[in-house]
Scaffold this motif. Structure first.
Motif, PDB file in Angstrom:
ATOM      1  N   ASN A  60      -4.835   6.647   7.360  1.00  0.00           N
ATOM      2  CA  ASN A  60      -5.145   7.535   6.246  1.00  0.00           C
ATOM      3  C   ASN A  60      -5.947   8.735   6.760  1.00  0.00           C
ATOM      4  O   ASN A  60      -6.906   8.573   7.519  1.00  0.00           O
ATOM      5  CB  ASN A  60      -5.969   6.742   5.212  1.00  0.00           C
ATOM      6  CG  ASN A  60      -6.152   7.447   3.898  1.00  0.00           C
ATOM      7  OD1 ASN A  60      -5.996   8.647   3.790  1.00  0.00           O
ATOM      8  ND2 ASN A  60      -6.515   6.674   2.887  1.00  0.00           N
ATOM      9  N   ASP A  61      -5.553   9.952   6.327  1.00  0.00           N
ATOM     10  CA  ASP A  61      -6.306  11.133   6.747  1.00  0.00           C
ATOM     11  C   ASP A  61      -7.507  11.421   5.851  1.00  0.00           C
ATOM     12  O   ASP A  61      -8.204  12.416   6.023  1.00  0.00           O
ATOM     13  CB  ASP A  61      -5.390  12.361   6.811  1.00  0.00           C
ATOM     14  CG  ASP A  61      -4.893  12.805   5.437  1.00  0.00           C
ATOM     15  OD1 ASP A  61      -5.234  12.166   4.426  1.00  0.00           O
ATOM     16  OD2 ASP A  61      -4.153  13.812   5.388  1.00  0.00           O
ATOM     17  N   PHE A  86      -3.861  -3.702   3.399  1.00  0.00           N
ATOM     18  CA  PHE A  86      -4.735  -2.532   3.432  1.00  0.00           C
ATOM     19  C   PHE A  86      -6.122  -2.892   3.947  1.00  0.00           C
ATOM     20  O   PHE A  86      -6.649  -3.965   3.656  1.00  0.00           O
ATOM     21  CB  PHE A  86      -4.856  -1.931   2.029  1.00  0.00           C
ATOM     22  CG  PHE A  86      -3.581  -1.318   1.514  1.00  0.00           C
ATOM     23  CD1 PHE A  86      -3.274  -0.004   1.798  1.00  0.00           C
ATOM     24  CD2 PHE A  86      -2.685  -2.065   0.766  1.00  0.00           C
ATOM     25  CE1 PHE A  86      -2.107   0.570   1.332  1.00  0.00           C
ATOM     26  CE2 PHE A  86      -1.513  -1.507   0.299  1.00  0.00           C
ATOM     27  CZ  PHE A  86      -1.216  -0.181   0.579  1.00  0.00           C
ATOM     28  N   GLN A 100       2.603   9.329  -2.130  1.00  0.00           N
ATOM     29  CA  GLN A 100       2.571   9.724  -0.731  1.00  0.00           C
ATOM     30  C   GLN A 100       3.446   8.761   0.048  1.00  0.00           C
ATOM     31  O   GLN A 100       3.370   7.547  -0.122  1.00  0.00           O
ATOM     32  CB  GLN A 100       1.134   9.681  -0.187  1.00  0.00           C
ATOM     33  CG  GLN A 100       0.180  10.655  -0.843  1.00  0.00           C
ATOM     34  CD  GLN A 100       0.434  12.083  -0.414  1.00  0.00           C
ATOM     35  OE1 GLN A 100       1.088  12.328   0.589  1.00  0.00           O
ATOM     36  NE2 GLN A 100      -0.064  13.033  -1.196  1.00  0.00           N
ATOM     37  N   ASP A 113     -12.125   5.313   5.135  1.00  0.00           N
ATOM     38  CA  ASP A 113     -11.020   5.314   4.181  1.00  0.00           C
ATOM     39  C   ASP A 113     -10.104   4.119   4.450  1.00  0.00           C
ATOM     40  O   ASP A 113     -10.239   3.407   5.440  1.00  0.00           O
ATOM     41  CB  ASP A 113     -10.245   6.642   4.205  1.00  0.00           C
ATOM     42  CG  ASP A 113      -9.786   7.026   5.610  1.00  0.00           C
ATOM     43  OD1 ASP A 113      -9.390   6.136   6.379  1.00  0.00           O
ATOM     44  OD2 ASP A 113      -9.837   8.234   5.932  1.00  0.00           O
ATOM     45  N   ALA A 129       4.538   7.471   3.810  1.00  0.00           N
ATOM     46  CA  ALA A 129       4.117   7.487   5.205  1.00  0.00           C
ATOM     47  C   ALA A 129       5.242   8.030   6.077  1.00  0.00           C
ATOM     48  O   ALA A 129       6.395   7.620   5.948  1.00  0.00           O
ATOM     49  CB  ALA A 129       3.746   6.078   5.649  1.00  0.00           C
ATOM     50  N   ASP A 189      -9.738  -0.733   6.296  1.00  0.00           N
ATOM     51  CA  ASP A 189     -10.208   0.382   7.115  1.00  0.00           C
ATOM     52  C   ASP A 189     -10.080  -0.013   8.585  1.00  0.00           C
ATOM     53  O   ASP A 189     -10.984  -0.604   9.168  1.00  0.00           O
ATOM     54  CB  ASP A 189     -11.647   0.730   6.757  1.00  0.00           C
ATOM     55  CG  ASP A 189     -12.142   1.978   7.474  1.00  0.00           C
ATOM     56  OD1 ASP A 189     -11.371   2.566   8.253  1.00  0.00           O
ATOM     57  OD2 ASP A 189     -13.305   2.358   7.261  1.00  0.00           O
ATOM     58  N   ASP A 245      -6.762   2.318   5.396  1.00  0.00           N
ATOM     59  CA  ASP A 245      -5.523   2.407   6.145  1.00  0.00           C
ATOM     60  C   ASP A 245      -4.625   1.222   5.767  1.00  0.00           C
ATOM     61  O   ASP A 245      -4.954   0.460   4.853  1.00  0.00           O
ATOM     62  CB  ASP A 245      -5.824   2.401   7.644  1.00  0.00           C
ATOM     63  CG  ASP A 245      -6.913   3.398   8.009  1.00  0.00           C
ATOM     64  OD1 ASP A 245      -6.720   4.598   7.755  1.00  0.00           O
ATOM     65  OD2 ASP A 245      -7.968   2.974   8.540  1.00  0.00           O
ATOM     66  N   SER A 262      -7.259  11.763   2.522  1.00  0.00           N
ATOM     67  CA  SER A 262      -6.778  12.301   1.246  1.00  0.00           C
ATOM     68  C   SER A 262      -5.674  11.449   0.641  1.00  0.00           C
ATOM     69  O   SER A 262      -5.084  11.827  -0.373  1.00  0.00           O
ATOM     70  CB  SER A 262      -6.265  13.732   1.448  1.00  0.00           C
ATOM     71  OG  SER A 262      -5.093  13.739   2.249  1.00  0.00           O
ATOM     72  N   GLY A 263      -5.379  10.308   1.277  1.00  0.00           N
ATOM     73  CA  GLY A 263      -4.312   9.443   0.790  1.00  0.00           C
ATOM     74  C   GLY A 263      -2.972   9.714   1.427  1.00  0.00           C
ATOM     75  O   GLY A 263      -1.965   9.132   1.018  1.00  0.00           O
ATOM     76  N   ALA A 264      -2.920  10.561   2.452  1.00  0.00           N
ATOM     77  CA  ALA A 264      -1.695  10.792   3.214  1.00  0.00           C
ATOM     78  C   ALA A 264      -1.746   9.938   4.477  1.00  0.00           C
ATOM     79  O   ALA A 264      -2.763   9.905   5.174  1.00  0.00           O
ATOM     80  CB  ALA A 264      -1.556  12.265   3.564  1.00  0.00           C
ATOM     81  N   PHE A 265      -0.647   9.247   4.766  1.00  0.00           N
ATOM     82  CA  PHE A 265      -0.617   8.291   5.856  1.00  0.00           C
ATOM     83  C   PHE A 265       0.377   8.720   6.928  1.00  0.00           C
ATOM     84  O   PHE A 265       1.476   9.192   6.621  1.00  0.00           O
ATOM     85  CB  PHE A 265      -0.222   6.903   5.340  1.00  0.00           C
ATOM     86  CG  PHE A 265      -1.227   6.288   4.409  1.00  0.00           C
ATOM     87  CD1 PHE A 265      -2.180   5.399   4.881  1.00  0.00           C
ATOM     88  CD2 PHE A 265      -1.220   6.600   3.057  1.00  0.00           C
ATOM     89  CE1 PHE A 265      -3.109   4.838   4.023  1.00  0.00           C
ATOM     90  CE2 PHE A 265      -2.149   6.041   2.187  1.00  0.00           C
ATOM     91  CZ  PHE A 265      -3.096   5.157   2.674  1.00  0.00           C
TER      92      PHE A 265
END
Length: 311
Positions: free
Chosen positions: A75-76, A51, A38, A59, A40, A53, A61, A78-81
């Motif tokens: 982070n949404d 890294f 993924q 999750d 960003a 939260d 961030d 699901s691991g997408a930033f």
């Protein structure tokens, strides 16, 4: 890890004060294949990445640090930033650290920087603490240092064993500058002190330092300080032993050896003997015969704080 005074003991008694611990957790071996990546959005290259939260949504961030603009990566789940600019100001930033500096239960950000001349103008060398409001907003900031310290690295930990998070900043760039110790009063207000030659003097040790890591090197229950130094030839890196009250003197300094032009460090128990070792990433010895470049040196701790080089 920081636990606040709102927690209770196993008997139900409230803790009298907050406590900060640094520990390692052992886990089983996980998968060794990575099937996807993924990227960003809205973020360019970076010098550092940490890294945690940031917005307390459960999750992980991240904060990406770069010369110019640095970014919050949210982070949404699901691991997408997605990237949001940390500041409207361009800084010559190099490293950051995440920690709960004001004991309010969320992660704050320390960013260290060096003044930098660019084609678009001068970028600030101001070091900044960004205070989290609990939801991942960092509108409250506190400047520290002079703004021209040429700061390169930062690491956090409870240096004086009072239950809050302190930090150490290494300064250098191209010349010798004193490094900084910042002690927390428990509310996120910091008092600076230096690395001194002797206890009865205010004279501070100056180095060209590019890396720092805090760890209990001699297993006496307090955090000591590894310092990695940079130069245009082999230079000494070393560690300072803590006297228990966050005082670090030349007389408690131990050389690791003039074998590195250090640019990064990592502390861990690399050989599983229960003692903290140190790895130094460096530029080798270009002036040696034969010259060496881009190496990692590993120093293994014998249990009393002394180290033997292995790489």
């Amino acid at each position: 890890m920081v636990l606040t005074s709102g927690l209770q003991s196993s008997s139900g008694t409230p803790l009298a004060a907050g406590h900060a611990w640094r520990f390692r957790a052992q886990t089983g071996q996980g998968p060794t294949a990575f099937t996807s990546a993924q990227h960003a959005t809205g973020c360019s290259a970076g010098w550092d990445l940490k890294f945690g939260d940031l917005d307390n949504d459960g999750d992980i961030d991240a904060v990406a640090i770069d010369n110019g603009q640095s970014y919050l990566l949210f982070n949404d789940g699901s691991g997408a930033f997605s990237a949001t600019a940390l500041s409207a100001t361009n800084y010559g930033s190099y490293r950051c650290a995440l920690a709960d500096l004001d004991s309010d239960g969320d992660l704050d950000i320390i960013v260290v920087s060096s003044p930098m001349a660019t084609t678009s103008g001068q970028w600030s060398g101001q070091n900044v603490i960004y205070r989290n409001d609990g939801s991942g907003n960092f509108v409250s900031t506190v400047n520290f240092g002079t703004g021209s310290d040429y700061s390169i690295d930062v690491d956090t930990g409870d240096l004086d064993n009072d239950g809050d998070v302190d930090f150490v900043v290494t300064n250098g760039g191209v010349s010798d500058i004193p490094n900084d110790i910042y002690l927390n009063d428990g509310s996120g207000n910091f008092t600076r002190r230096g690395f001194l030659y002797i206890a009865s003097s205010t004279a501070e040790i100056a180095d060209n330092s590019w890396a720092v890591r805090l760890a209990d090197i001699d297993n006496d229950g307090d955090l000591d300080v590894f310092i990695g130094n940079f130069g245009f030839g082999p230079v000494q890196s070393w560690y300072y032993l803590n006297d228990g009250n966050a005082n670090f003197y030349y007389t408690s300094r131990v050389d690791l050896g003039a074998a590195a032009i250090a640019v990064s460090m990592a502390a861990a128990d690399f050989n599983g003997d229960g003692h903290v070792d140190i790895a130094i990433g460096h530029l080798g010895q270009p002036s040696a015969s034969p010259p060496t470049y881009n190496r990692v040196s590993l120093y293994l701790n014998n249990g009393s704080g002394a180290s033997d080089r292995r790489m």
